[in-house]
Scaffold this motif. Structure first.
Motif, PDB file in Angstrom:
ATOM      1  N   ALA A 165      -1.018   5.002  11.781  1.00  0.00           N
ATOM      2  CA  ALA A 165      -1.620   4.425  10.196  1.00  0.00           C
ATOM      3  C   ALA A 165      -2.204   2.779  10.736  1.00  0.00           C
ATOM      4  O   ALA A 165      -3.098   2.579  10.288  1.00  0.00           O
ATOM      5  CB  ALA A 165      -0.293   4.097   8.696  1.00  0.00           C
ATOM      6  N   SER A 166      -1.082   2.088  11.692  1.00  0.00           N
ATOM      7  CA  SER A 166      -2.154   1.533  12.454  1.00  0.00           C
ATOM      8  C   SER A 166      -2.894   0.669  13.255  1.00  0.00           C
ATOM      9  O   SER A 166      -4.148  -0.515  12.990  1.00  0.00           O
ATOM     10  CB  SER A 166      -0.355   0.081  13.323  1.00  0.00           C
ATOM     11  OG  SER A 166      -0.567   0.894  14.274  1.00  0.00           O
ATOM     12  N   ARG A 167      -3.414   2.413  13.700  1.00  0.00           N
ATOM     13  CA  ARG A 167      -5.060   1.901  14.754  1.00  0.00           C
ATOM     14  C   ARG A 167      -5.937   1.147  13.700  1.00  0.00           C
ATOM     15  O   ARG A 167      -6.394   1.591  13.141  1.00  0.00           O
ATOM     16  CB  ARG A 167      -4.837   3.561  15.115  1.00  0.00           C
ATOM     17  CG  ARG A 167      -4.599   4.302  15.718  1.00  0.00           C
ATOM     18  CD  ARG A 167      -4.825   5.718  16.381  1.00  0.00           C
ATOM     19  NE  ARG A 167      -4.223   5.867  17.602  1.00  0.00           N
ATOM     20  CZ  ARG A 167      -5.125   7.430  17.452  1.00  0.00           C
ATOM     21  NH1 ARG A 167      -5.476   8.358  17.367  1.00  0.00           N
ATOM     22  NH2 ARG A 167      -3.354   7.861  18.784  1.00  0.00           N
ATOM     23  N   ASN A 168      -6.314   0.401  14.918  1.00  0.00           N
ATOM     24  CA  ASN A 168      -7.882  -0.691  13.935  1.00  0.00           C
ATOM     25  C   ASN A 168      -7.179  -1.089  12.151  1.00  0.00           C
ATOM     26  O   ASN A 168      -8.201  -1.469  12.463  1.00  0.00           O
ATOM     27  CB  ASN A 168      -8.930   0.225  14.145  1.00  0.00           C
ATOM     28  CG  ASN A 168      -9.186   1.642  15.336  1.00  0.00           C
ATOM     29  OD1 ASN A 168      -8.649   2.142  16.185  1.00  0.00           O
ATOM     30  ND2 ASN A 168      -9.218  -0.264  16.747  1.00  0.00           N
ATOM     31  N   ALA A 169      -5.975  -1.010  12.332  1.00  0.00           N
ATOM     32  CA  ALA A 169      -6.270  -1.716  10.939  1.00  0.00           C
ATOM     33  C   ALA A 169      -3.928  -2.043  10.781  1.00  0.00           C
ATOM     34  O   ALA A 169      -3.277  -1.816  12.137  1.00  0.00           O
ATOM     35  CB  ALA A 169      -6.013  -0.316   9.852  1.00  0.00           C
ATOM     36  N   LYS A 170      -4.544  -2.481   9.584  1.00  0.00           N
ATOM     37  CA  LYS A 170      -2.874  -4.075   9.872  1.00  0.00           C
ATOM     38  C   LYS A 170      -1.961  -2.549   8.949  1.00  0.00           C
ATOM     39  O   LYS A 170      -2.372  -2.444   7.812  1.00  0.00           O
ATOM     40  CB  LYS A 170      -2.921  -5.206   9.590  1.00  0.00           C
ATOM     41  CG  LYS A 170      -1.791  -5.909   8.562  1.00  0.00           C
ATOM     42  CD  LYS A 170      -2.778  -7.484   8.402  1.00  0.00           C
ATOM     43  CE  LYS A 170      -2.990  -8.289   9.848  1.00  0.00           C
ATOM     44  NZ  LYS A 170      -3.382  -9.798   8.468  1.00  0.00           N
ATOM     45  N   VAL A 171      -0.853  -3.377   9.475  1.00  0.00           N
ATOM     46  CA  VAL A 171       0.101  -2.437   8.163  1.00  0.00           C
ATOM     47  C   VAL A 171       1.050  -3.511   8.695  1.00  0.00           C
ATOM     48  O   VAL A 171       1.206  -4.584   9.295  1.00  0.00           O
ATOM     49  CB  VAL A 171       0.874  -1.605   9.117  1.00  0.00           C
ATOM     50  CG1 VAL A 171      -0.025  -0.591   8.809  1.00  0.00           C
ATOM     51  CG2 VAL A 171       2.059  -1.475  10.363  1.00  0.00           C
ATOM     52  N   THR A 228      -1.244  -4.474  14.102  1.00  0.00           N
ATOM     53  CA  THR A 228      -2.184  -3.433  14.650  1.00  0.00           C
ATOM     54  C   THR A 228      -2.235  -3.218  16.086  1.00  0.00           C
ATOM     55  O   THR A 228      -1.747  -3.295  16.913  1.00  0.00           O
ATOM     56  CB  THR A 228      -3.279  -4.374  14.540  1.00  0.00           C
ATOM     57  OG1 THR A 228      -3.434  -5.537  13.554  1.00  0.00           O
ATOM     58  CG2 THR A 228      -4.805  -3.704  14.056  1.00  0.00           C
ATOM     59  N   SER A 229      -2.711  -1.283  16.342  1.00  0.00           N
ATOM     60  CA  SER A 229      -2.728  -0.564  16.431  1.00  0.00           C
ATOM     61  C   SER A 229      -1.098  -0.845  17.544  1.00  0.00           C
ATOM     62  O   SER A 229      -1.272  -1.119  18.809  1.00  0.00           O
ATOM     63  CB  SER A 229      -3.727  -1.843  17.753  1.00  0.00           C
ATOM     64  OG  SER A 229      -5.118  -0.920  16.702  1.00  0.00           O
ATOM     65  N   ARG A 241       0.895   5.311   2.140  1.00  0.00           N
ATOM     66  CA  ARG A 241       0.009   6.396   2.081  1.00  0.00           C
ATOM     67  C   ARG A 241       0.865   7.662   2.493  1.00  0.00           C
ATOM     68  O   ARG A 241       1.812   7.047   2.793  1.00  0.00           O
ATOM     69  CB  ARG A 241      -0.031   5.644   3.869  1.00  0.00           C
ATOM     70  CG  ARG A 241      -1.547   4.204   4.509  1.00  0.00           C
ATOM     71  CD  ARG A 241      -0.892   4.025   5.579  1.00  0.00           C
ATOM     72  NE  ARG A 241      -2.119   3.015   5.480  1.00  0.00           N
ATOM     73  CZ  ARG A 241      -1.614   1.785   6.344  1.00  0.00           C
ATOM     74  NH1 ARG A 241       0.051   1.014   5.012  1.00  0.00           N
ATOM     75  NH2 ARG A 241      -2.462   0.702   6.046  1.00  0.00           N
ATOM     76  N   ASP A 285       4.989  -1.871   3.103  1.00  0.00           N
ATOM     77  CA  ASP A 285       4.163  -1.018   3.082  1.00  0.00           C
ATOM     78  C   ASP A 285       4.958   0.221   2.816  1.00  0.00           C
ATOM     79  O   ASP A 285       5.882   0.676   3.646  1.00  0.00           O
ATOM     80  CB  ASP A 285       3.087  -0.317   4.691  1.00  0.00           C
ATOM     81  CG  ASP A 285       2.190  -1.647   4.633  1.00  0.00           C
ATOM     82  OD1 ASP A 285       1.376  -1.630   3.560  1.00  0.00           O
ATOM     83  OD2 ASP A 285       1.157  -1.958   5.654  1.00  0.00           O
ATOM     84  N   THR A 319       0.585  -1.806   0.134  1.00  0.00           N
ATOM     85  CA  THR A 319       0.031   0.154  -0.225  1.00  0.00           C
ATOM     86  C   THR A 319       1.039   1.287   0.055  1.00  0.00           C
ATOM     87  O   THR A 319       1.740   1.374   0.732  1.00  0.00           O
ATOM     88  CB  THR A 319      -1.409   0.192   1.361  1.00  0.00           C
ATOM     89  OG1 THR A 319      -0.062  -0.156   2.450  1.00  0.00           O
ATOM     90  CG2 THR A 319      -1.762  -1.506   1.362  1.00  0.00           C
TER      91      THR A 319
END
Length: 312
Positions: free
Chosen positions: A235-241, A137-138, A66, A245, A64
């Protein structure tokens, strides 16, 4: 004539040496820094190929991309050029903000960008981190720092007139940005730049950009509002890195793009076909990109008036 398969490897002094065991950049990133150092030790004395004989591609195929907006000075200037007034929203200071751009239009060193039809083509000088190691994540900022495999230079090509129209709808940017992002010239591992970290964890390296050989902008990367581990953590808040990336810093201040200069009253012209944009970042290297011909897209009609009927 058949096009040779790309070879992925390490830069050792002035030569390029393939990774051991046929590994790819994706494999090296997934293994993390310790495994990368072990792989490097196995091949560092190999003969390789002189760098001068190699055509460099983008150093990573991103999972990805960002792109943050972490420099206050950039926001001050470009908001005037895009929105008609210089303004930094109070919300900017509360948390780092980013958008997702297109991982399928990545350009490498020396590649020409093919922009849409635009009267206000621009560049954006940025530094990007490339993630490696375990997904997360998070993450806390400390945990996020351990996922930063390395750094590269990023040029977020921008069509400012398209961007301005899109953002009036309070969404985007989209087509003003996603036609091309340049990365390169290589990934410098995080440990190689540790010497430039200041007491607060900011990366105090110098970045500059020249257009057709003329210096346009220069800044210290440590002027960003958050250090890179905090960008990764957000970027990792409640989402996966995940490994691969790419997270851009956003445009540096003090002329990191033409849009900022236009917002401050400069009459410097927009980029045109044939222009060369050369970005140099201390400790990383140099990324050069050129402007190719514009590509006219098939037309899309404007929205049609609808009755808003609720029944067929």
């Amino acid at each position: 004539m058949a096009v040779p398969e790309p070879v992925e490897g390490f830069l050792v002094d002035d030569r390029v040496v393939p990774f051991p065991d046929g590994k790819t950049v994706a494999d090296i990133l997934a293994g993390g820094l310790d495994a990368a150092h072990a792989a490097f030790a196995r091949v560092r004395d190999d003969e390789g190929t002189p760098l001068a004989e190699v055509r460099l591609l983008a150093p990573v195929v991103p999972a990805t991309v960002r792109d943050f907006v972490a420099f206050e000075e950039h926001v001050e200037g470009v908001s005037a050029g895009v929105e008609g007034k210089s303004h930094v929203a109070a919300e900017w200071y509360q948390a780092p903000t980013f958008y997702f751009t297109n991982p399928h239009t990545i350009l490498g060193p020396g590649d020409a960008v093919s922009p849409p039809v635009t009267q206000r083509l621009d560049f954006e000088l940025e530094i990007a981190v490339v993630l490696g190691g375990d997904p997360g994540t998070s993450l806390t900022a400390e945990e996020a720092a351990s996922r930063i495999f390395g750094y590269t230079i990023m040029n977020d090509w921008s069509a400012r007139d398209l961007q301005a129209r899109e953002m009036k709808v309070r969404l985007g940017p989209a087509k003003g940005k996603d036609f091309g992002t340049s990365l390169g010239p290589w990934i410098v591992t995080a440990d190689e730049l540790e010497q430039y970290l200041d007491a607060d964890g900011f990366l105090a390296i110098r970045a500059e950009v020249l257009v057709n050989g003329e210096l346009v902008g220069e800044d210290l990367v440590s002027n960003m509002g958050w250090p890179f581990p905090e960008l990764v953590a957000y970027a990792s808040r409640n989402a996966k890195v995940v490994p691969g990336d790419v997270l851009g810093s956003g445009t540096v201040g003090n002329g990191g793009c033409l849009g900022e200069l236009w917002g401050r009253g400069s009459t410097i012209p927009a980029l045109r076909e044939g222009d060369e944009v050369r970005m140099t970042v201390e400790g990383i290297g140099e990324l050069v990109g050129t402007v190719g011909p514009s590509v006219e897209a098939p037309p899309i009609p404007p929205a049609r008036p609808r009755t808003r009927a609720r029944q067929r």
